[in-house]
Design a protein around this motif. Sequence first.
Motif, mmCIF file in Angstrom:
data_model
loop_
_atom_site.group_PDB
_atom_site.id
_atom_site.type_symbol
_atom_site.label_atom_id
_atom_site.label_comp_id
_atom_site.label_asym_id
_atom_site.label_seq_id
_atom_site.Cartn_x
_atom_site.Cartn_y
_atom_site.Cartn_z
ATOM 1 N N THR A 67 -27.013 33.794 -116.903
ATOM 2 C CA THR A 67 -25.576 33.643 -117.079
ATOM 3 C C THR A 67 -25.075 32.289 -116.586
ATOM 4 O O THR A 67 -24.267 31.640 -117.238
ATOM 5 C CB THR A 67 -24.842 34.768 -116.332
ATOM 6 O OG1 THR A 67 -25.322 36.018 -116.826
ATOM 7 C CG2 THR A 67 -23.344 34.686 -116.547
ATOM 8 N N LEU A 68 -25.568 31.848 -115.427
ATOM 9 C CA LEU A 68 -25.078 30.597 -114.854
ATOM 10 C C LEU A 68 -26.116 29.477 -114.900
ATOM 11 O O LEU A 68 -25.975 28.465 -114.221
ATOM 12 C CB LEU A 68 -24.629 30.836 -113.414
ATOM 13 C CG LEU A 68 -23.481 31.828 -113.246
ATOM 14 C CD1 LEU A 68 -23.218 32.087 -111.779
ATOM 15 C CD2 LEU A 68 -22.226 31.341 -113.943
ATOM 16 N N SER A 69 -27.141 29.636 -115.703
ATOM 17 C CA SER A 69 -28.205 28.636 -115.761
ATOM 18 C C SER A 69 -27.672 27.284 -116.195
ATOM 19 O O SER A 69 -27.105 27.140 -117.275
ATOM 20 C CB SER A 69 -29.293 29.083 -116.748
ATOM 21 O OG SER A 69 -29.858 30.276 -116.314
ATOM 22 N N GLY A 70 -27.855 26.308 -115.335
ATOM 23 C CA GLY A 70 -27.440 24.954 -115.669
ATOM 24 C C GLY A 70 -25.948 24.712 -115.553
ATOM 25 O O GLY A 70 -25.491 23.590 -115.753
ATOM 26 N N ASN A 71 -25.169 25.727 -115.234
ATOM 27 C CA ASN A 71 -23.734 25.558 -115.075
ATOM 28 C C ASN A 71 -23.497 24.601 -113.906
ATOM 29 O O ASN A 71 -23.974 24.846 -112.799
ATOM 30 C CB ASN A 71 -23.098 26.930 -114.802
ATOM 31 C CG ASN A 71 -21.608 26.845 -114.578
ATOM 32 O OD1 ASN A 71 -21.154 26.158 -113.673
ATOM 33 N ND2 ASN A 71 -20.865 27.570 -115.387
ATOM 34 N N PRO A 72 -22.784 23.508 -114.110
ATOM 35 C CA PRO A 72 -22.607 22.509 -113.053
ATOM 36 C C PRO A 72 -21.980 23.078 -111.772
ATOM 37 O O PRO A 72 -22.362 22.696 -110.672
ATOM 38 C CB PRO A 72 -21.697 21.450 -113.678
ATOM 39 C CG PRO A 72 -21.805 21.658 -115.138
ATOM 40 C CD PRO A 72 -22.146 23.096 -115.357
ATOM 41 N N ILE A 73 -21.041 23.990 -111.898
ATOM 42 C CA ILE A 73 -20.408 24.573 -110.714
ATOM 43 C C ILE A 73 -21.407 25.450 -109.971
ATOM 44 O O ILE A 73 -21.523 25.386 -108.743
ATOM 45 C CB ILE A 73 -19.141 25.368 -111.097
ATOM 46 C CG1 ILE A 73 -18.096 24.408 -111.653
ATOM 47 C CG2 ILE A 73 -18.600 26.143 -109.897
ATOM 48 C CD1 ILE A 73 -16.880 25.075 -112.237
ATOM 49 N N ALA A 74 -22.172 26.274 -110.718
ATOM 50 C CA ALA A 74 -23.176 27.131 -110.092
ATOM 51 C C ALA A 74 -24.267 26.297 -109.435
ATOM 52 O O ALA A 74 -24.731 26.627 -108.331
ATOM 53 C CB ALA A 74 -23.778 28.073 -111.132
ATOM 54 N N THR A 116 -23.995 23.220 -108.245
ATOM 55 C CA THR A 116 -23.420 22.573 -107.064
ATOM 56 C C THR A 116 -23.304 23.568 -105.913
ATOM 57 O O THR A 116 -23.636 23.257 -104.766
ATOM 58 C CB THR A 116 -22.037 21.978 -107.399
ATOM 59 O OG1 THR A 116 -22.199 21.041 -108.471
ATOM 60 C CG2 THR A 116 -21.425 21.286 -106.205
#
Length: 116
Positions: free
Chosen positions: A24-31, A33
Amino acid sequence: MPTVLQRKIMKGIAPLGSVYQAGTLSGNPIAMTAGLAQLHILNENPHIYDNLNLSGTLLGNGLKSLGERYQMNICVNQVGSLVGLFLLKEPLNEVSDYSYVEKVTVYFLKIYLNFY
């Protein structure tokens, strides 16, 4: 600018490499960080692991106690903060009954020890 090591790691990830990684959050910049910040906090405060391991011990012991109280066929394995709960069809009576549980426990123990 990516380093040589960063390029090498990323070439191992699909579609170029053999490691498939998704979520779900793979590579998401906020996740990413937030995850990096958490790793920095853990690195600067190693005592957090003592509390985390104590929580694992309390959870494991609590599950065992509940299993006994309600006469449930369970097997609880705990190493540090990792807790494994096995719901069983019947009680484990012989050493040979533990072979599957042991294999899974050893697998997770290896993962746990690789973090330290």
